[in-house]
Design an enzyme around this catalytic site. Structure first.
Site, PDB file in Angstrom:
ATOM      1  CG  ASP A  84      16.672 -35.934 -74.430  1.00  0.00           C
ATOM      2  OD1 ASP A  84      16.665 -36.108 -73.594  1.00  0.00           O
ATOM      3  OD2 ASP A  84      17.574 -36.012 -74.961  1.00  0.00           O
ATOM      4  NE  ARG A 115      14.351 -35.203 -77.840  1.00  0.00           N
ATOM      5  CZ  ARG A 115      13.653 -34.078 -77.425  1.00  0.00           C
ATOM      6  NH1 ARG A 115      14.246 -32.741 -77.161  1.00  0.00           N
ATOM      7  NH2 ARG A 115      12.455 -34.295 -76.522  1.00  0.00           N
ATOM      8  NE  ARG A 165      17.710 -28.254 -80.254  1.00  0.00           N
ATOM      9  CZ  ARG A 165      17.509 -28.978 -79.310  1.00  0.00           C
ATOM     10  NH1 ARG A 165      16.693 -30.058 -78.821  1.00  0.00           N
ATOM     11  NH2 ARG A 165      18.572 -29.508 -78.144  1.00  0.00           N
ATOM     12  CG  HIS A 194      13.267 -25.958 -77.318  1.00  0.00           C
ATOM     13  ND1 HIS A 194      13.495 -27.560 -76.780  1.00  0.00           N
ATOM     14  CD2 HIS A 194      13.611 -26.459 -78.127  1.00  0.00           C
ATOM     15  CE1 HIS A 194      13.787 -27.907 -77.329  1.00  0.00           C
ATOM     16  NE2 HIS A 194      13.824 -28.066 -78.391  1.00  0.00           N
ATOM     17  CB  CYS A 290      11.437 -29.923 -71.330  1.00  0.00           C
ATOM     18  SG  CYS A 290      12.072 -28.149 -71.016  1.00  0.00           S
TER      19      CYS A 290
HETATM   20  N1  ARG Z   1      17.908 -33.110 -74.072  1.00  0.00           N
HETATM   21  C1  ARG Z   1      16.360 -32.680 -74.801  1.00  0.00           C
HETATM   22  C2  ARG Z   1      16.400 -31.544 -76.196  1.00  0.00           C
HETATM   23  O1  ARG Z   1      17.495 -31.454 -76.263  1.00  0.00           O
HETATM   24  C3  ARG Z   1      15.835 -31.651 -73.927  1.00  0.00           C
HETATM   25  C4  ARG Z   1      14.877 -31.135 -74.472  1.00  0.00           C
HETATM   26  C5  ARG Z   1      14.099 -30.276 -73.126  1.00  0.00           C
HETATM   27  N2  ARG Z   1      12.715 -29.744 -73.896  1.00  0.00           N
HETATM   28  C6  ARG Z   1      12.096 -28.465 -73.902  1.00  0.00           C
HETATM   29  N3  ARG Z   1      10.691 -28.620 -74.096  1.00  0.00           N
HETATM   30  N4  ARG Z   1      13.172 -27.563 -74.138  1.00  0.00           N
HETATM   31  O2  ARG Z   1      15.866 -31.980 -77.394  1.00  0.00           O
END
Ligand code: ARG
Length: 296
Positions: A84, A115, A165, A194, A290
């Site tokens: 990612d 991550r 998040r 997000h 993203c």
């Molecule tokens: N797979 C990543 C996650 O879930 C995707 C992130 C996408 N980034 C964003 N800025 N929305 O963290």
């Protein structure tokens, strides 16, 4: 200076300090991009399904789109085991430079263990660009950079999403440390995990949102501070990430292809949409916004 509902808002955007927009774009090469785990609903059912060659072409087209509108692109190499890392809006929050001081960047504290190891490469990159690199103060709470924290175009005001998040407490610390106003927006639909999945700032007066991702308080603050609110339809927002469009210069809007009704709204509002295909990245729950980080 945290704002939680429209009745808290005691300022007008035009009275806030003006800020020049960033002109540089950081991207991470998608060499190691894949869906290897599920940390948002879009990833479910897609493990191992990314076509790396197609992803690379889509990424290269996005990069040349930025080059083509005159922005300076920088590329970080991805790393094996960090699929990612290509979503480079998430590991940092670059802060607009104050006169006479070096620019600053805040490092994220990623929520997912998968991550967390992405962050040091960004720390190193911003250090090499002369940035003052800040970590969040001690204490708990995750923060996912510009996935959740988005600057108001042209003004010193931060919009901060929370609910999935980023921990809302982080905004209290950020607001104190950076001496700025933060409008806090609760996200309550897991497809829009997000802020950048449902809120795309276009210019000082205009934002594109999917209204269903916010509660009443959030919608009230958005309407109070943006005179023009474009509402993307649900299907284009949920499936095609219409509101993950990116307007880097208050004019062009780079958006996933197929968002027909959103494109019509953008044209009607005087913007220039540029459609690109990010279908391989949608499998991981990300699209244009993203896949880059803008910095000064
Ligand atoms: N797979 C990543 C996650 O879930 C995707 C992130 C996408 N980034 C964003 N800025 N929305 O963290």
């Amino acid at each position: 200076m945290i704002y939680k509902s429209a009745s808290d808002i005691d300022f007008s955007v035009s009275d806030l300090p003006a800020v020049a927009g960033p002109r540089r774009v950081l991207m991470t090469a998608p060499t190691h991009f894949q869906v290897e785990y599920v940390i948002n609903p879009h990833m479910a059912g897609h493990i191992g399904s990314v076509d790396t060659a197609v992803a690379h072409d889509q990424w290269a087209t996005l990069k040349s789109t930025y080059d083509g509108i005159g922005l300076e692109t920088h590329v970080l190499q991805g790393a094996e085991g960090l699929p990612d890392m290509v979503f480079c809006a998430n590991q940092t929050l670059p802060v607009p430079p104050a006169s006479g001081l070096p620019p600053r960047v805040i490092l994220s504290r990623m929520q997912s263990r998968h991550r967390k190891p992405e962050v040091p490469a960004f720390q190193q990159f911003f250090g090499s660009q002369g940035y003052d690199v800040h970590t969040l103060q001690e204490g708990k709470g995750s923060f996912e950079g510009m996935g959740d924290a988005i600057w108001h175009p042209g003004r010193l005001l931060l919009w901060g999403g929370f609910g999935f998040r980023t921990d809302p407490e982080v905004y209290i610390r950020l607001s104190g440390a950076l001496e700025l106003r933060i409008v806090r927006l609760l996200l309550d639909d897991p497809d829009f995990y997000h802020l950048d999945t449902c809120f795309s700032v276009l210019d000082e007066e205009t934002v594109l949102i999917y209204p269903g991702a916010f509660g009443e308080d959030g919608r009230g603050m958005i309407r109070k501070l943006f005179p023009r609110v474009l509402e993307a339809p649900e299907d284009e927002s949920r499936k095609l990430f219409a509101c993950n469009a990116h307007c880097p210069d208050q004019k062009h809007v780079i958006i996933q292809q197929g968002c027909q009704r959103t494109v019509a709204l953008l044209l009607e509002a005087g913007f220039e949409p540029i459609e690109v295909d990010t279908s391989e990245f949608l499998k991981a729950g990300g699209s244009v916004f993203c896949m880059k980080q803008m910095f000064w």
